[in-house]
Design an enzyme around this catalytic site. Sequence first.
Site, short mmCIF file in Angstrom:
data_model
loop_
_atom_site.label_atom_id
_atom_site.label_comp_id
_atom_site.label_asym_id
_atom_site.label_seq_id
_atom_site.Cartn_x
_atom_site.Cartn_y
_atom_site.Cartn_z
N ARG A 93 2.65 7.07 5.37
CA ARG A 93 3.17 8.29 4.96
C ARG A 93 4.66 8.18 4.58
O ARG A 93 5.01 9.12 3.67
CB ARG A 93 2.67 9.48 5.87
CG ARG A 93 1.36 9.50 6.01
CD ARG A 93 1.02 10.70 7.13
NE ARG A 93 1.43 10.45 8.27
CZ ARG A 93 0.98 10.00 9.23
NH1 ARG A 93 -0.23 9.12 9.09
NH2 ARG A 93 1.32 9.65 10.59
N GLU A 100 -4.65 10.73 -5.95
CA GLU A 100 -5.74 10.11 -6.21
C GLU A 100 -6.87 10.78 -6.91
O GLU A 100 -6.88 12.19 -6.98
CB GLU A 100 -6.57 9.68 -4.61
CG GLU A 100 -7.72 9.00 -4.71
CD GLU A 100 -8.39 8.84 -3.34
OE1 GLU A 100 -9.55 8.17 -3.17
OE2 GLU A 100 -7.91 9.42 -2.34
N ALA A 189 11.59 0.30 -1.73
CA ALA A 189 11.44 -1.10 -1.09
C ALA A 189 11.27 -1.12 0.43
O ALA A 189 10.53 -1.92 0.95
CB ALA A 189 12.38 -1.94 -1.64
N ARG A 199 0.09 -4.94 6.64
CA ARG A 199 -1.03 -5.15 5.94
C ARG A 199 -1.37 -6.32 5.34
O ARG A 199 -2.10 -6.76 4.41
CB ARG A 199 -1.05 -4.09 5.01
CG ARG A 199 -1.05 -2.60 5.56
CD ARG A 199 -2.30 -2.31 6.38
NE ARG A 199 -2.05 -1.03 6.82
CZ ARG A 199 -3.16 -0.35 7.64
NH1 ARG A 199 -4.32 -1.19 8.09
NH2 ARG A 199 -3.23 0.77 7.91
#
Length: 245
Positions: A93, A100, A189, A199
């Site tokens: 977040r 979306e 960044a 991830r």
Amino acid sequence: MPETPADVKPTYRSDVTVELVKHTAGDSDVLWAARVSTAGEQSLEELSRDPERSKGLINYLMRDRHGSPFEHNSMTFFISAPIFVFREFMRHRVGWSYNEESGRYRQLEPVFYVPDAERRLVQEGRPGKYTFVEGTQAQQELTGRAMEDAYAHAYEAYREMLDAGVAREVARSVLPVGLYSSMYATCNARSLMHFLGLRTQHEDARVPSFPQREIEMVGERMEQHWAALMPLTYAAFNANGRIAP
């Protein structure tokens, strides 16, 4: 009225889409942001200078975790992936913005995720200390068949409700998280580095991570785009253990 013909059949994918749609991102952004602390208005000179001459400064900032200079840039990605990927994605977040596709406002297309043969299916070990191994041919066939049958049945129920006049926001409840959705995700960044540290798995990572493969696929493609935009920052990220500053 439904926008999709009643005879449209589900389609299946095993990949993800990641497109860089716009950006304002370069290694020089890190340099002028950092140098304002000591050079004031003279830091604007960094805008026209070759950032290669100051790659040592970028490495210093990364190594000593002076993070804010890495926030003065922006990248917007278009991403198409299964809904379960987005549910994990939106745990990130700070430094992220999302918009979306909405099942309230449009009829959702019957595109669903089925893993290909390269996706390891079997988890071995206990939580926090496990690995994934290849599935058998029988397991792969079962997975594909069970998913496709469930998807087809769910979408048929969805269409039946829409045809009967049920609101899209109600009918969508029967659709599974393997349905593909799409979104725009904007980050800087620093926030992207934090995402990649959690991830993706990488040989240079000082702290190991164990992401679900499908969100790692998204991360790998975002990383490729970012590496081309900010090569000095990307190199410093890897050289310092892939830990966000």
